[in-house]
Design an enzyme around this catalytic site. Structure first.
Site, short mmCIF file in Angstrom:
data_model
loop_
_atom_site.label_atom_id
_atom_site.label_comp_id
_atom_site.label_asym_id
_atom_site.label_seq_id
_atom_site.Cartn_x
_atom_site.Cartn_y
_atom_site.Cartn_z
N ASP A 178 9.88 32.71 44.91
CA ASP A 178 8.87 32.11 44.04
C ASP A 178 7.71 31.56 44.86
O ASP A 178 7.91 31.15 46.00
CB ASP A 178 9.48 30.89 43.34
CG ASP A 178 9.95 31.17 41.95
OD1 ASP A 178 9.66 32.25 41.43
OD2 ASP A 178 10.61 30.29 41.38
N HIS A 207 18.27 32.30 54.57
CA HIS A 207 16.95 31.80 54.22
C HIS A 207 16.62 30.59 55.08
O HIS A 207 17.51 29.80 55.40
CB HIS A 207 16.92 31.41 52.73
CG HIS A 207 15.55 31.25 52.18
ND1 HIS A 207 14.83 30.08 52.32
CD2 HIS A 207 14.74 32.11 51.52
CE1 HIS A 207 13.65 30.23 51.74
NE2 HIS A 207 13.56 31.45 51.25
N TYR A 228 5.52 28.28 45.70
CA TYR A 228 5.87 26.86 45.66
C TYR A 228 5.48 26.29 44.31
O TYR A 228 4.39 26.55 43.79
CB TYR A 228 5.16 26.09 46.77
CG TYR A 228 5.58 26.49 48.17
CD1 TYR A 228 6.90 26.29 48.60
CD2 TYR A 228 4.67 27.06 49.05
CE1 TYR A 228 7.29 26.65 49.88
CE2 TYR A 228 5.05 27.41 50.34
CZ TYR A 228 6.36 27.21 50.75
OH TYR A 228 6.75 27.56 52.03
N PHE A 266 5.56 31.62 51.65
CA PHE A 266 5.84 30.60 52.66
C PHE A 266 4.62 29.80 53.10
O PHE A 266 4.76 28.76 53.73
CB PHE A 266 6.54 31.20 53.89
CG PHE A 266 7.90 31.74 53.61
CD1 PHE A 266 8.99 30.90 53.48
CD2 PHE A 266 8.10 33.11 53.46
CE1 PHE A 266 10.25 31.39 53.18
CE2 PHE A 266 9.36 33.62 53.17
CZ PHE A 266 10.44 32.75 53.03
#
Length: 256
Positions: free
Chosen positions: A71, A198, A73, A84
């Site tokens: 997704d 992750h 943020y 990211f």
């Protein structure tokens, strides 16, 4: 008012998608997103004009490395349209600064590149690192809230088409969600696929392929492996951290 349409996607990537725009999946995504934009524009992250920023900043011909996120943020002021990445003004030592970026910075420092001076990854995108989330929008404060609007067929088509059209790419698949796209990539030839946990939270350490070793004593080595691969192909490596930037010292301790 922004109106979501195929014209939002850069022409080179539209060509890669081919007849996708004639499909019912595209019509579903377009209808759902237009409804969200009309009803809750101020709650959508990132702003609709930035949904496809990753594709805009990294043209198809320039892609060397693909990093898959999930997704955008969903906290205020963070989503940029690049997986990211956060705006450069977010302090690296603040609670706003995502744990995933903190651990990415630790990995870079452990691999000898230095720590990130901030969380803005535009420079990666401009060098050929496709920072692609698998849903390109989210509702403010609600993780995963747009995952079922119809993004999956579009992103799967992009991933599959990219792998088929471009051999020799590096794929960084961090976590189970990114790794669920593995069959799309493995169907193509000569791709370097790097997998780990992750980088967010404590899960960074807790798999058979940790992104960081416990205690952050070593990293998965993905950034080094990517550059080694590119160099063997006669391509320019990625400048992960600009060493000429006075802020690119090790801002993070190797521990937690």
């Amino acid at each position: 008012m922004h109106s979501f349409s195929a014209a939002d996607i850069p022409e080179d990537w539209r060509a890669l998608l081919g007849d996708y725009f004639e499909s019912s999946e595209w019509q579903t995504l377009q209808t759902n997103l237009r409804t969200e934009i009309n009803n809750e524009l101020k709650k959508i992250c990132p702003e609709p004009q930035n949904f496809f920023k990753a594709l805009t900043l990294t043209p198809l011909t320039k892609v060397k490395v693909v990093i898959l996120g999930q997704d955008p943020y969903h906290s205020p002021g963070l989503a940029q349209g690049l997986a990211f990445s956060v705006p450069s003004h977010i302090p690296t030592n603040s609670r706003q600064f995502p744990s995933s970026l903190r651990n990415i910075s630790k990995a870079l420092a452990l691999e000898g590149f230095g720590a990130l001076p901030n969380g803005d990854l535009h420079a990666w995108a401009e060098q050929g690192v496709l920072l692609l989330n698998t849903a390109l929008s989210v509702k403010l404060g609600e993780a995963g809230s747009h995952a079922n609007l119809g993004w999956k067929p579009l992103i799967d088509r992009l991933i599959s088409g990219l792998a088929q059209q471009k051999p020799n790419l590096v794929w960084m698949l961090w976590g189970g969600h990114a790794q669920s796209k593995l069959p799309l990539i493995e169907a193509a030839q000569h791709q370097l696929i790097l997998q780990s946990s992750h980088p967010s939270g404590l899960g960074v350490y807790k798999t058979e392929k940790p992104f960081l070793q416990p205690g952050a004593k070593a990293s998965c080595g993905h950034f080094t492996k990517a550059n080694d691969w590119l160099l063997r192909l006669g391509l320019e490596p990625i400048i992960w951290v600009d060493r000429n930037n006075p802020n690119s010292l090790d801002l993070f301790s190797a521990g937690d």
